[in-house]
Write a protein that holds these residues in place. Structure first.
Motif, PDB file in Angstrom:
ATOM      1  N   HIS A 137       0.784  -1.233   0.000  1.00  0.00           N
ATOM      2  CA  HIS A 137       0.000   0.000   0.000  1.00  0.00           C
ATOM      3  C   HIS A 137       0.819   1.289   0.000  1.00  0.00           C
ATOM      4  CE1 HIS A 137      -3.910  -1.906   0.283  1.00  0.00           C
ATOM      5  NE2 HIS A 137      -3.419  -2.730   1.191  1.00  0.00           N
ATOM      6  N   VAL A 138       2.017   1.292   0.568  1.00  0.00           N
ATOM      7  CA  VAL A 138       2.764   2.547   0.623  1.00  0.00           C
ATOM      8  C   VAL A 138       3.040   3.123  -0.769  1.00  0.00           C
ATOM      9  CG1 VAL A 138       4.993   3.572   1.235  1.00  0.00           C
ATOM     10  CG2 VAL A 138       3.734   2.219   2.918  1.00  0.00           C
ATOM     11  N   PRO A 139       3.468   2.331  -1.748  1.00  0.00           N
ATOM     12  CA  PRO A 139       3.662   2.925  -3.079  1.00  0.00           C
ATOM     13  C   PRO A 139       2.378   3.543  -3.645  1.00  0.00           C
ATOM     14  CG  PRO A 139       4.751   0.802  -2.957  1.00  0.00           C
ATOM     15  CD  PRO A 139       3.922   0.926  -1.718  1.00  0.00           C
ATOM     16  N   LEU A 140       1.235   2.909  -3.376  1.00  0.00           N
ATOM     17  CA  LEU A 140      -0.026   3.454  -3.881  1.00  0.00           C
ATOM     18  C   LEU A 140      -0.377   4.764  -3.189  1.00  0.00           C
ATOM     19  CD1 LEU A 140      -2.196   0.196  -4.126  1.00  0.00           C
ATOM     20  CD2 LEU A 140      -1.019   1.399  -5.971  1.00  0.00           C
ATOM     21  N   MET A 141       0.082   4.958  -1.961  1.00  0.00           N
ATOM     22  CA  MET A 141      -0.200   6.200  -1.245  1.00  0.00           C
ATOM     23  C   MET A 141       0.400   7.405  -1.969  1.00  0.00           C
ATOM     24  SD  MET A 141       0.420   5.087   2.723  1.00  0.00           S
ATOM     25  CE  MET A 141      -0.304   3.591   3.394  1.00  0.00           C
ATOM     26  N   TYR A 142       1.457   7.172  -2.722  1.00  0.00           N
ATOM     27  CA  TYR A 142       2.110   8.252  -3.460  1.00  0.00           C
ATOM     28  C   TYR A 142       1.565   8.402  -4.879  1.00  0.00           C
ATOM     29  CZ  TYR A 142       5.733   8.875   0.106  1.00  0.00           C
ATOM     30  OH  TYR A 142       6.416   9.156   1.266  1.00  0.00           O
ATOM     31  N   ARG A 143       0.720   7.474  -5.312  1.00  0.00           N
ATOM     32  CA  ARG A 143       0.296   7.458  -6.711  1.00  0.00           C
ATOM     33  C   ARG A 143      -1.158   7.877  -6.917  1.00  0.00           C
ATOM     34  NH1 ARG A 143       3.705   4.376 -10.060  1.00  0.00           N
ATOM     35  NH2 ARG A 143       1.962   3.928 -11.452  1.00  0.00           N
ATOM     36  N   PHE A 182      -9.087   3.661 -12.921  1.00  0.00           N
ATOM     37  CA  PHE A 182      -7.923   3.632 -12.042  1.00  0.00           C
ATOM     38  C   PHE A 182      -6.909   4.728 -12.361  1.00  0.00           C
ATOM     39  CE2 PHE A 182      -9.408  -0.817 -12.340  1.00  0.00           C
ATOM     40  CZ  PHE A 182      -9.807  -0.983 -11.017  1.00  0.00           C
ATOM     41  N   GLY A 183      -6.917   5.230 -13.576  1.00  0.00           N
ATOM     42  CA  GLY A 183      -6.024   6.323 -13.928  1.00  0.00           C
ATOM     43  C   GLY A 183      -6.626   7.665 -13.538  1.00  0.00           C
ATOM     44  N   HIS A 184      -5.817   8.715 -13.612  1.00  0.00           N
ATOM     45  CA  HIS A 184      -6.281  10.055 -13.258  1.00  0.00           C
ATOM     46  C   HIS A 184      -6.876  10.746 -14.487  1.00  0.00           C
ATOM     47  CE1 HIS A 184      -4.421   9.526  -9.423  1.00  0.00           C
ATOM     48  NE2 HIS A 184      -3.235   9.370  -9.964  1.00  0.00           N
ATOM     49  N   TYR A 185      -7.850  11.607 -14.212  1.00  0.00           N
ATOM     50  CA  TYR A 185      -8.472  12.389 -15.282  1.00  0.00           C
ATOM     51  C   TYR A 185      -8.778  13.777 -14.742  1.00  0.00           C
ATOM     52  CZ  TYR A 185     -11.653  14.052 -18.864  1.00  0.00           C
ATOM     53  OH  TYR A 185     -12.236  14.797 -19.849  1.00  0.00           O
ATOM     54  N   ALA A 186      -8.579  14.792 -15.579  1.00  0.00           N
ATOM     55  CA  ALA A 186      -8.897  16.164 -15.167  1.00  0.00           C
ATOM     56  C   ALA A 186      -9.179  17.000 -16.400  1.00  0.00           C
ATOM     57  CB  ALA A 186      -7.740  16.783 -14.377  1.00  0.00           C
ATOM     58  N   TYR A 236      -1.039   7.526 -14.151  1.00  0.00           N
ATOM     59  CA  TYR A 236      -1.279   6.728 -12.943  1.00  0.00           C
ATOM     60  C   TYR A 236      -0.467   7.223 -11.751  1.00  0.00           C
ATOM     61  CZ  TYR A 236      -4.212   3.134 -15.039  1.00  0.00           C
ATOM     62  OH  TYR A 236      -5.259   2.470 -15.612  1.00  0.00           O
ATOM     63  N   ARG A 237       0.286   8.295 -11.918  1.00  0.00           N
ATOM     64  CA  ARG A 237       1.065   8.859 -10.817  1.00  0.00           C
ATOM     65  C   ARG A 237       0.606  10.293 -10.607  1.00  0.00           C
ATOM     66  NH1 ARG A 237       6.329   9.477 -12.108  1.00  0.00           N
ATOM     67  NH2 ARG A 237       6.043   9.037 -14.326  1.00  0.00           N
ATOM     68  N   VAL A 238      -0.031  10.552  -9.484  1.00  0.00           N
ATOM     69  CA  VAL A 238      -0.691  11.846  -9.295  1.00  0.00           C
ATOM     70  C   VAL A 238       0.303  13.002  -9.376  1.00  0.00           C
ATOM     71  CG1 VAL A 238      -0.549  11.837  -6.765  1.00  0.00           C
ATOM     72  CG2 VAL A 238      -2.399  13.082  -7.903  1.00  0.00           C
TER      73      VAL A 238
END
Length: 533
Positions: free
Chosen positions: A47-53, A506-510, A420-422
């Motif tokens: 989970h830690v890597p996902l906390m940054y993504r 699952f990916g980011h969109y804006a 996928y990386r915020v």
């Protein structure tokens, strides 16, 4: 915080461990410690890597930033919500934040001091509290059952349940409050406790309240246990009074900060907590069956039928053991049932599900006790180590549904994809905004814009929180939720471009918008003078 054997009183001197494979009466074997350490490491590696993504979620736009603000100015604030509306709970929140007690923010500040700014470190602060809570669950289960293996199994059941996952990976103070609350139970719920233990439990209770009002649940739970405990009425009242005094002393650490801006405290905390909770308990008691049905449905929907069934079977199992005369199990039944019932009374019809992390901790103890009995049966013909491995594996398989495997799989498949990386995603968005332009960004990206040193306000249109429409912003950025809830409320916006794939869950969109000059030139309709004292 797994503990060794403790003394017992009355008819409880002989625990279940006397004829067990675990002669330590609650002491944790090296193998059990190794199992739990391995599982905790696996959780963090997952989970830690996902906390940054992953972009900010529920309330993280509000509560991920105060820890960073503390390192910059000494007080928790939300710099990008400059509300001057006294009807808003965030009135002058850019100068001091009082919507929730501050200890969780100061704990997060300590993590930021080591790891730097960002949403990831703010979430790691919750994960650290979560690991402490897991160890406390294991310690309580081992102490009450007399089996170190039961402690390890209870801790494992809690570590991988959905009710733990969300508060332990979210930048909110819930997990810190839960950990301190479990600490209060740990100190007080022991047979050989002394007045010092009651006071230390009260301090933990006060610190739980100093993180979040959900600390009322373990505070009430421990208080009831002390009042119903052994001894004369005077002795029980004395213990409960000492506990209450220590709790108030811990919570009272907030008073110096309140004295800085009592008017802001009254408006912010009053509006966010006291105003909404004022008539709440009376209404909850009048509508108790409906409230219990509502919260049960919410809990079932949150944890899923398999995990809910585990809790039900565990609680029924230890209740049967208690009915057969196992005195230690009565304590397990009381705390498990009290944790769930008191939270329902505390919440009423409130919808935030992170709070379920506390009753799930209490309910994981019966699960661990029952799993330990199953391992005992298996161990009679397969050996202790194989039995433990089988039971742990079966327990984890039962907890897989809803554990986030699809999210992890999606990110592993797009590990180098900036969408996928915020942080990389936010870099691309901010690069298209002229330096110095005031940006209105919704909750999913406002922290990212703020971290990059850009002038930013949060894109909210809700008088209870903040109305951004009066701010002279020139650009606006919206994620999927902002596009649905905020974008339609703001006029004069011209589409510039989009980022990512809106159909990818699952990916980011804006989407980036430019505000028309006529709308952007409007001045705020409220005064920006400093608040009165």
């Amino acid at each position: 915080m797994m503990v060794g054997p403790v003394g017992t009183a009355g008819g409880e001197a002989e625990g279940r461990s006397g004829d067990r494979d675990d002669p330590g009466g609650g002491a944790v074997s090296r193998a059990d410690r190794a199992w739990l350490a391995l599982l905790m490491a696996a959780f963090l590696a997952w989970h830690v890597p996902l906390m940054y993504r992953i972009r900010a979620g529920q309330d993280e736009d509000f509560y991920a930033v105060p820890g960073m603000a503390i390192l910059r100015g000494g007080l928790p604030t939300i710099p990008y919500i400059p509300s001057r509306d006294p009807e808003s709970i965030y009135y002058f929140a850019d100068q001091a934040l009082y919507t929730l007690p501050p200890l969780g923010f100061y704990l997060a500040a300590g993590v930021h001091w080591v790891l730097g700014d960002g949403l990831g470190p703010a979430r790691i602060a919750s994960a650290i509290s979560g690991m402490a809570a897991v160890l406390l669950v294991g310690g309580l289960a081992g102490r009450w059952s007399g089996s170190g293996r039961a402690g390890m199994l209870a801790a494992s059941a809690y570590l991988f349940c959905r009710a733990f996952l969300f508060p332990a990976t979210t930048a909110r103070p819930d997990m810190a409050a839960i950990a301190f609350g479990l600490g209060a139970v740990w100190w007080v719920a022991r047979d050989d406790r002394r007045r010092r233990d009651v006071v230390l439990g009260g301090v933990c209770s006060g610190l739980s309240l100093l993180c979040h009002p959900v600390g009322l649940v373990p505070t009430a739970q421990v208080g009831l246990a002390l009042l119903a405990g052994p001894g004369t009425g005077r002795a029980r009242l004395g213990r409960a009074s000492a506990f209450a005094a220590a709790s108030l002393a811990g919570f009272g650490l907030w008073l110096p900060m309140i004295a800085l801006h009592p008017d802001l405290f009254r408006i912010q905390f009053g509006g966010n907590v006291l105003g909404r909770a004022g008539p709440g308990l009376g209404r909850t008691l009048r509508e108790l069956p409906a409230v219990l049905a509502y919260q049960s449905g919410q809990f079932l929907d949150h944890v899923g039928p398999i995990q809910a069934a585990l809790y039900a079977v565990g609680l029924l199992g230890v209740t049967a053991l208690a009915a057969r005369g196992e005195a230690r199990m009565r304590r397990v039944v009381f705390h498990a049932a009290a944790g769930a019932m008191l939270l329902a009374l505390f919440m009423g019809r409130h919808h935030i599900r992170n709070y379920y992390g506390y009753p799930a901790a209490m309910l994981s103890i019966p699960v661990g006790v029952l799993a330990d009995l199953v391992a005992d049966r298996i161990g009679r013909w397969a050996g202790r180590r194989l039995a433990t491995a089988v039971v742990v594996s079966a327990l984890l398989l039962a907890l897989v549904p809803g554990s986030g495997l699809r999210v992890l799989s999606a990110h592993l498949g797009h590990w180098d994809d900036p969408v996928y990386r915020v942080e990389a995603f936010a870099d691309a968005v901010v690069a298209d905004i002229p330096p110095g332009a005031l940006v209105a960004a919704d909750g999913s990206l406002v922290l990212e814009v703020f971290e990059r040193g850009r002038p930013v306000v949060e894109a909210l249109v809700d008088p209870f929180f903040y109305d951004v429409r009066a701010e002279p912003f020139s650009f606006a950025v919206f994620g999927p939720i902002g596009l649905e809830q905020v974008r339609p409320e703001i006029e004069g916006l011209e589409f510039v471009r989009s980022y990512g794939d809106r159909g990818d869950p699952f990916g980011h969109y804006a989407e980036l918008y430019r505000r028309s000059p006529e709308a952007a030139s409007g001045r705020s309709q409220t005064d920006r003078a400093s608040p009165g004292r």
